[in-house]
Design an enzyme around this catalytic site. Structure first.
Site, PDB file in Angstrom:
ATOM      1  N   LYS A   1       0.849  -1.198   0.000  1.00 38.15           N
ATOM      2  CA  LYS A   1       0.000   0.000   0.000  1.00 38.15           C
ATOM      3  C   LYS A   1       0.886   1.250   0.000  1.00 38.15           C
ATOM      4  O   LYS A   1       1.899   1.285   0.704  1.00 38.15           O
ATOM      5  CB  LYS A   1      -0.894  -0.027   1.244  1.00 38.15           C
ATOM      6  CG  LYS A   1      -1.925   1.083   1.330  1.00 38.15           C
ATOM      7  CD  LYS A   1      -2.784   0.927   2.596  1.00 38.15           C
ATOM      8  CE  LYS A   1      -3.860   1.992   2.699  1.00 38.15           C
ATOM      9  NZ  LYS A   1      -4.670   1.851   3.930  1.00 38.15           N
TER      10      LYS A   1
ATOM     11  N   SER B   1      -9.637   1.741   3.079  1.00 42.06           N
ATOM     12  CA  SER B   1      -8.788   2.490   2.172  1.00 42.06           C
ATOM     13  C   SER B   1      -7.738   1.631   1.463  1.00 42.06           C
ATOM     14  O   SER B   1      -7.172   2.074   0.471  1.00 42.06           O
ATOM     15  CB  SER B   1      -8.084   3.614   2.938  1.00 42.06           C
ATOM     16  OG  SER B   1      -7.184   3.074   3.895  1.00 42.06           O
TER      17      SER B   1
ATOM     18  N   SER C   1      -9.679  -0.503   7.349  1.00 37.27           N
ATOM     19  CA  SER C   1      -9.126  -0.406   5.996  1.00 37.27           C
ATOM     20  C   SER C   1      -8.439  -1.642   5.439  1.00 37.27           C
ATOM     21  O   SER C   1      -8.120  -1.672   4.257  1.00 37.27           O
ATOM     22  CB  SER C   1      -8.143   0.763   5.930  1.00 37.27           C
ATOM     23  OG  SER C   1      -8.866   1.931   5.715  1.00 37.27           O
TER      24      SER C   1
END
Ligand code: GLN
Length: 486
Positions: free
Chosen positions: A79, A154, A178
């Site tokens: 990420k 997210s 997330s």
């Protein structure tokens, strides 16, 4: 041989160890896969093809010398909130566009130490604020099971890439859900570890008392392998806990006999999708058939969790994000006449609307005169939520619940309604407030063919219990469906 990109990390490990494939071949297969399908999924913000091939060659050399770690030669995605030395790290924000960290996050050092192969950096909501990856300043990511839908957020890129087989496993971060919510929406396995289990050194801060790094994988075994590699004490992170890392893989195959699993009444609310409820209840029955004892429990302060989180997280974010001022690094606006105007223009142009909303809410909540009414009160409610879990874990070993009230929604459906978006985190947020670990594991599929995840929570540092229950669920439910064609 099956297509290399369809294999789990544990199967790849066997092939690599038996010299049936090389890390270079596996990495090439993944880079080709990215080339072929990522234009439809858009999970990657940066693909580091050359570095990945170089790392794969180094991994092969390493294996030839007989030194193999569980992730040697395994291609992973990261990420874009985790600092990677020499590779852009943007947090999906214009504010950090072009920022190249001069250092690695501890996670990256650990992965490099095992000679894992990093394929690139994955899309996310800007600064990890969001539940759909639509808040990325660059482009949204699509759900591999239905390209019209969001992958969750997210860590949307991290979950979508695992489901799209454009990486063998990935790492994300979870502040309020997330990792778990996108894992649930993409039919993959994602765990938010106990606060303090994985070092956050080099994780760009959103809300420091809640943020945790964790893995996303195709199955429970892979998820355990990745968490074991990431966990451990780090003197560079003051919140890292010096506690031995157990063998998560070793605990998987223990049965469920004698284990008590609590089902919280407050996690089955009016307005949730009946298909989600059915899938979770069915999953719980499966666990009962495996020998677990199922008990009804209560987590009475659950209804206050969203409100509490949306004070604490923005408050901490408003402080953490003050560092983006156009001076130290990242974006600086042009055409200013003095310092104040430089700050204003930089922050106005560099941050997207959701980030600005959080900074404003957070600054308000921390202001003199409002601090007691908001932040202090929220901190007290946080304690009540933590106590709810303590009381529950006096009665049961693990809690089973839904991850999200609905399967993946359509792109654009909630984009302009922040409150609706915030409510999609209703079942994931309490875990972060309490600092306990929790996984999302696939447990069903809707009539429209969308994955539904079950959430399994346990007390602090009880990841082994979670993995054991998740593994048994996966074993009995079998695959929820073939991986989607893209
Ligand atoms: N969706 C939640 C938020 O917008 C959680 C995000 C996260 O866990 N990083 O804050």
């Amino acid at each position: 041989m099956a297509n290399l990109v369809d294999l789990t990390i544990s199967s790849l490990r066997q092939l690599l160890d038996q010299r049936e494939v090389s890390a270079v071949e596996v990495t090439r297969a993944y880079l080709e896969r990215i080339e072929k399908v990522d234009s439809k999924i858009k999970a990657y913000l940066t693909v580091t093809g050359d570095q990945a091939m170089e790392a794969a060659r180094a991994a092969d050399e390493h294996m030839a010398s007989g030194e193999t770690a569980p992730l040697t030669g395994i291609p992973l995605g990261i990420k874009d909130v985790i600092c990677t030395k020499g590779v852009p790290t943007t947090c999906a924000s214009r504010m950090l566009e072009g920022f190249i960290p001069p250092y690695n996050a501890t996670l990256m050092e650990r992965l490099n130490g095992q000679h894992a192969v990093i394929l690139g950096k994955l899309n996310m909501d800007e600064f990890a604020m969001g539940s759909s990856t639509e808040n990325s300043a660059f482009f949204p990511t699509h759900n591999p099971w239905d390209l019209k839908r969001i992958p969750g957020g997210s860590s949307g890129g991290s979950a979508a890439s695992v489901a799209a087989r454009t990486c063998a496993g990935s790492f994300g971060s979870d502040t309020g859900g997330s990792i778990r919510q996108p894992a649930s929406h993409c039919g993959v396995v994602g765990i938010k570890p106990t606060y303090g289990r994985v070092s956050r050194f080099g994780l760009i801060a959103f809300a420091s008392s809640l943020d945790q790094i964790g893995p996303i994988a195709r199955d429970v075994t892979d998820c355990a392998i990745l968490l074991e590699a990431a966990s451990g004490y780090d003197p560079k992170d003051s919140t890292s806990v010096n506690k031995q890392v157990p063998s998560y893989i070793g605990s998987l195959k223990e049965g469920l006999k004698g284990l008590r699993i609590g089902v919280p009444e407050e996690y089955f609310i009016p307005g949730m999708d009946p298909e989600v409820e059915e899938a979770i209840r069915n999953g719980v029955s499966t666990l009962k058939e495996q020998g677990a004892e199922i008990i009804d429990i209560n987590l009475p302060h659950t209804e206050f969790a969203v409100a509490t989180y949306y004070i604490i997280a923005p408050a901490e974010a408003s402080s953490n994000l003050s560092r983006y001022d156009g001076v130290k690094y990242g974006f600086r606006a042009e055409g200013y006449r003095d310092l104040l105007e430089m700050y204003t223009r930089t922050r106005s142009a560099g941050f997207g609307p959701e980030v600005k909303r959080r900074i404003m809410v957070g600054t308000y909540c921390l202001s003199a005169g409002y601090y007691d009414a908001y932040y202090k009160k929220a901190s007290k409610v946080r304690t009540l939520i933590t106590r709810d879990f303590q009381d529950a874990f006096a009665r049961c070993d693990c809690i089973a619940a839904p991850v999200a009230p609905t399967p993946a929604f359509e792109l654009g459906e909630k984009k302009d309604d922040p409150l609706q978006m915030y409510l999609s985190d209703i079942f994931t947020i309490p875990v972060n407030l309490a600092g306990i670990p929790s996984i999302s594991v696939p447990c069903g599929i809707s009539k429209e063919g969308l994955p539904i995840g079950m959430q399994l929570m346990a007390g602090h540092f009880q990841e082994e219990t979670i993995f054991k229950v998740a593994y048994n669920l996966e074993l009995t439910l079998g695959k929820i469906g073939d991986w989607p064609e893209i």
